[in-house]
Write a protein that holds these residues in place. Sequence first.
Motif, PDB file in Angstrom:
ATOM      1  N   ALA A 159       0.829  -1.207   0.000  1.00  0.00           N
ATOM      2  CA  ALA A 159       0.000   0.000   0.000  1.00  0.00           C
ATOM      3  C   ALA A 159       0.864   1.259   0.000  1.00  0.00           C
ATOM      4  O   ALA A 159       0.600   2.214  -0.753  1.00  0.00           O
ATOM      5  N   ALA A 160       1.908   1.280   0.841  1.00  0.00           N
ATOM      6  CA  ALA A 160       2.788   2.451   0.911  1.00  0.00           C
ATOM      7  C   ALA A 160       3.565   2.621  -0.386  1.00  0.00           C
ATOM      8  O   ALA A 160       3.770   3.747  -0.862  1.00  0.00           O
ATOM      9  N   LEU A 161       4.006   1.516  -0.982  1.00  0.00           N
ATOM     10  CA  LEU A 161       4.757   1.588  -2.234  1.00  0.00           C
ATOM     11  C   LEU A 161       3.874   2.090  -3.373  1.00  0.00           C
ATOM     12  O   LEU A 161       4.301   2.900  -4.199  1.00  0.00           O
ATOM     13  N   LYS A 162       2.629   1.635  -3.412  1.00  0.00           N
ATOM     14  CA  LYS A 162       1.714   2.090  -4.459  1.00  0.00           C
ATOM     15  C   LYS A 162       1.361   3.566  -4.291  1.00  0.00           C
ATOM     16  O   LYS A 162       1.248   4.314  -5.274  1.00  0.00           O
ATOM     17  N   GLN A 163       1.208   3.979  -3.042  1.00  0.00           N
ATOM     18  CA  GLN A 163       0.883   5.389  -2.796  1.00  0.00           C
ATOM     19  C   GLN A 163       1.986   6.299  -3.314  1.00  0.00           C
ATOM     20  O   GLN A 163       1.725   7.330  -3.946  1.00  0.00           O
ATOM     21  N   GLN A 164       3.247   5.908  -3.076  1.00  0.00           N
ATOM     22  CA  GLN A 164       4.365   6.715  -3.556  1.00  0.00           C
ATOM     23  C   GLN A 164       4.457   6.665  -5.077  1.00  0.00           C
ATOM     24  O   GLN A 164       4.719   7.676  -5.735  1.00  0.00           O
ATOM     25  N   ALA A 165       4.243   5.476  -5.655  1.00  0.00           N
ATOM     26  CA  ALA A 165       4.305   5.348  -7.111  1.00  0.00           C
ATOM     27  C   ALA A 165       3.231   6.194  -7.786  1.00  0.00           C
ATOM     28  O   ALA A 165       3.462   6.788  -8.847  1.00  0.00           O
ATOM     29  N   LYS A 166       2.066   6.252  -7.168  1.00  0.00           N
ATOM     30  CA  LYS A 166       0.965   7.028  -7.755  1.00  0.00           C
ATOM     31  C   LYS A 166       1.258   8.514  -7.767  1.00  0.00           C
ATOM     32  O   LYS A 166       0.780   9.254  -8.634  1.00  0.00           O
ATOM     33  N   ALA A 167       2.075   8.966  -6.810  1.00  0.00           N
ATOM     34  CA  ALA A 167       2.378  10.392  -6.703  1.00  0.00           C
ATOM     35  C   ALA A 167       3.328  10.873  -7.794  1.00  0.00           C
ATOM     36  O   ALA A 167       3.461  12.077  -8.016  1.00  0.00           O
ATOM     37  N   GLY A 168       4.010   9.946  -8.465  1.00  0.00           N
ATOM     38  CA  GLY A 168       4.978  10.346  -9.489  1.00  0.00           C
ATOM     39  C   GLY A 168       4.614   9.793 -10.855  1.00  0.00           C
ATOM     40  O   GLY A 168       3.598   9.121 -11.043  1.00  0.00           O
ATOM     41  N   ALA A 215       8.808   5.029  -0.524  1.00  0.00           N
ATOM     42  CA  ALA A 215       7.599   5.211   0.285  1.00  0.00           C
ATOM     43  C   ALA A 215       7.911   6.310   1.283  1.00  0.00           C
ATOM     44  O   ALA A 215       9.047   6.793   1.361  1.00  0.00           O
ATOM     45  N   SER A 216       6.930   6.713   2.040  1.00  0.00           N
ATOM     46  CA  SER A 216       7.152   7.757   3.034  1.00  0.00           C
ATOM     47  C   SER A 216       8.243   7.332   4.006  1.00  0.00           C
ATOM     48  O   SER A 216       8.132   6.296   4.659  1.00  0.00           O
ATOM     49  N   GLY A 217       9.335   8.106   4.065  1.00  0.00           N
ATOM     50  CA  GLY A 217      10.436   7.819   4.972  1.00  0.00           C
ATOM     51  C   GLY A 217      11.393   6.751   4.501  1.00  0.00           C
ATOM     52  O   GLY A 217      12.347   6.423   5.211  1.00  0.00           O
ATOM     53  N   VAL A 218      11.192   6.200   3.308  1.00  0.00           N
ATOM     54  CA  VAL A 218      12.062   5.136   2.790  1.00  0.00           C
ATOM     55  C   VAL A 218      12.681   5.606   1.477  1.00  0.00           C
ATOM     56  O   VAL A 218      11.970   5.810   0.483  1.00  0.00           O
ATOM     57  N   THR A 219      13.985   5.798   1.487  1.00  0.00           N
ATOM     58  CA  THR A 219      14.702   6.254   0.295  1.00  0.00           C
ATOM     59  C   THR A 219      15.911   5.363   0.056  1.00  0.00           C
ATOM     60  O   THR A 219      16.405   4.687   0.961  1.00  0.00           O
ATOM     61  N   ARG A 220      16.387   5.371  -1.165  1.00  0.00           N
ATOM     62  CA  ARG A 220      17.611   4.638  -1.499  1.00  0.00           C
ATOM     63  C   ARG A 220      18.417   5.465  -2.491  1.00  0.00           C
ATOM     64  O   ARG A 220      17.872   6.271  -3.262  1.00  0.00           O
ATOM     65  N   ARG A 221      19.720   5.275  -2.479  1.00  0.00           N
ATOM     66  CA  ARG A 221      20.609   5.923  -3.434  1.00  0.00           C
ATOM     67  C   ARG A 221      20.707   5.052  -4.663  1.00  0.00           C
ATOM     68  O   ARG A 221      20.939   3.838  -4.564  1.00  0.00           O
ATOM     69  N   ILE A 222      20.479   5.624  -5.843  1.00  0.00           N
ATOM     70  CA  ILE A 222      20.561   4.870  -7.083  1.00  0.00           C
ATOM     71  C   ILE A 222      21.634   5.455  -7.985  1.00  0.00           C
ATOM     72  O   ILE A 222      21.899   6.652  -7.978  1.00  0.00           O
ATOM     73  N   TRP A 223      22.259   4.572  -8.744  1.00  0.00           N
ATOM     74  CA  TRP A 223      23.251   4.946  -9.750  1.00  0.00           C
ATOM     75  C   TRP A 223      22.591   4.698 -11.107  1.00  0.00           C
ATOM     76  O   TRP A 223      22.040   3.627 -11.356  1.00  0.00           O
ATOM     77  N   THR A 224      22.629   5.675 -11.985  1.00  0.00           N
ATOM     78  CA  THR A 224      21.787   5.618 -13.176  1.00  0.00           C
ATOM     79  C   THR A 224      22.541   5.939 -14.455  1.00  0.00           C
ATOM     80  O   THR A 224      23.604   6.562 -14.449  1.00  0.00           O
ATOM     81  N   TYR A 225      21.952   5.514 -15.566  1.00  0.00           N
ATOM     82  CA  TYR A 225      22.293   6.002 -16.899  1.00  0.00           C
ATOM     83  C   TYR A 225      21.201   6.994 -17.307  1.00  0.00           C
ATOM     84  O   TYR A 225      20.012   6.638 -17.347  1.00  0.00           O
ATOM     85  N   ASN A 226      21.596   8.224 -17.519  1.00  0.00           N
ATOM     86  CA  ASN A 226      20.676   9.300 -17.940  1.00  0.00           C
ATOM     87  C   ASN A 226      19.573   9.566 -16.920  1.00  0.00           C
ATOM     88  O   ASN A 226      18.454   9.927 -17.275  1.00  0.00           O
ATOM     89  N   GLY A 227      19.889   9.378 -15.656  1.00  0.00           N
ATOM     90  CA  GLY A 227      18.997   9.831 -14.600  1.00  0.00           C
ATOM     91  C   GLY A 227      17.863   8.913 -14.235  1.00  0.00           C
ATOM     92  O   GLY A 227      17.041   9.269 -13.386  1.00  0.00           O
TER      93      GLY A 227
END
Length: 547
Positions: free
Chosen positions: A233-242, A272-284
């Motif tokens: 539920a928390a993951l879907k809520q965050q995904a829906k916001a973006g 999700a709210s309060g849950v972040t991770r550092r990602i390494w990307t190609y083109n952001g």
Amino acid sequence: MNASHDNNDSTGTPNAGASNTATPNQPHNTRPHGPRALPGESASPARYLGGLVAGAIAVVCLTVAAILIRPSLAADTSAPGNIGATTAASAGPSSAATQVTPTGKTVRATIRAKDMTYVPNVIQVHVGDRLRVVFVNDDTQSHDLVFSNGASAPTLAPGARHNLDVGIVAGDMQGWCSLAGHREMGMSLSVKAAGSSAADGANGTENNAGTNAVGNNSGSNATAADDPTPGAAALKQQAKAGQPYPAELPALESGTVHNVTLTVTEHTQQLASGVTRRIWTYNGSTPGPVLHGRVGDTFNVTLVNKGSMGHSIDFHAGTVAPDQPMRTIAPGQSLRYSFTAARAGVWMYHCSTAPMSNHIANGMFGAVVIEPKNLPPVDHSYVLIQSELYLGAKGKPADATKIANRTPDLMAFNGRPFQYDVHPLQASAGQRIRIWVLNAGPNESWAFHVVGTQFDTVWTEGAYSIRNGFDGSSGVGTGSGTGSNSGESSTPSAPNESGTSGAQELPLLPAQGGFVEFTPTEPGHYSIVNHEMSLAEKGAHGTLDVS
């Protein structure tokens, strides 16, 4: 100790017959007139000399007290012959170090980083010795060196060196590279202290990788124990916001030469709210952009590293000698990588810098779709890439220990768990759907399944197993009779020609890819899943919304 105090407010400029003693006719708190005397101006030479002696005694007493509290202050601090900057160990949390008597000896060691290891990886000292290290990076990518007593050398680029004062050794301790995944690849060393009562006893026990000392990429190995893995539920809520990652296959370009720039950048992704991770990307973005071409097309790729460590790229879609185009480049560098797509497939590209599992798990992957010749048109063509998330500390890269143990916290299609449940793929009843799928891994398999459908066409790793409802090896239903190994496809010999063979899933190991085709006949919400259901429940789940 008795303390004496001079009351400057009752002492004026020295005059004949003046007195520092308060009398009934001159109250003690009366402020004298005229300018205040400069320090020492009112004292005799003998009194002035006495003050100097008293001050010197006080300095000696303070120095002795400091040495008794921290013996390492009395040790040798010279380092003849050292090259470059020097850092020293700061006072650690352990109080055991205060019980060590310095030997007065300094042990000097040169530690070289090479091929994901330290040479030598054991340093012999005695308890009480001071340890000084010259750290040299002879590897092809950046490394640092962290000791369990808190001493650390900064991240060094290939060819750089740094002088490190580890401090007075109070017992056995460990050293390691704190860059994500490097310790798990074998970058650790031991300091063995003769006379130590227990390993790591005085300089801090290192029970969990990367959690008891701060490195230059601290937290990459620390689990987010204080932040439970977010639920669906928390993951879907965050995904829906973006905005979702675009799942539509990009249109083919008219030309046969594709010039592409991929820039490595680092970002923080909120799951999700309060849950972040550092990602390494190609083109952001993770995945990187989907590249689309035909058999015979040429891709000229410029890789630019704007990250904080070494990175690279490996395209499975081309055949090249890896030495130069797949080499690791330092931050600020770039390279050119060219290949010709000689064979059809949905090919993975990814960072190949060691440890590869860590770089992939942190987001450095993407897909190149090279269509088989004469691939028939469809109404909708989508691309889904499965990957795994191994959560580290909040806002930090993936947990390398979890990666090595193959225990993902979450799963994702196109970089974010459950995003296509809140941003469904779209189709209409009776439309022909093609979904290209790639398993980026780095560890788990994918039993690709769309609930409520049957696949009448399945193509994977260069071959059809089913084509238009016929056994793909027979050539029936293609109008060409060329079989499944030709890498070619053509329209059926009759417009409505279709067999009765079907498939319910497309199984993929990491780095494998393919596509399926089907035609939903009724409106509804068709779940797209990894049929290893525990992985679907962690986020390998989406929806096809058929109107």
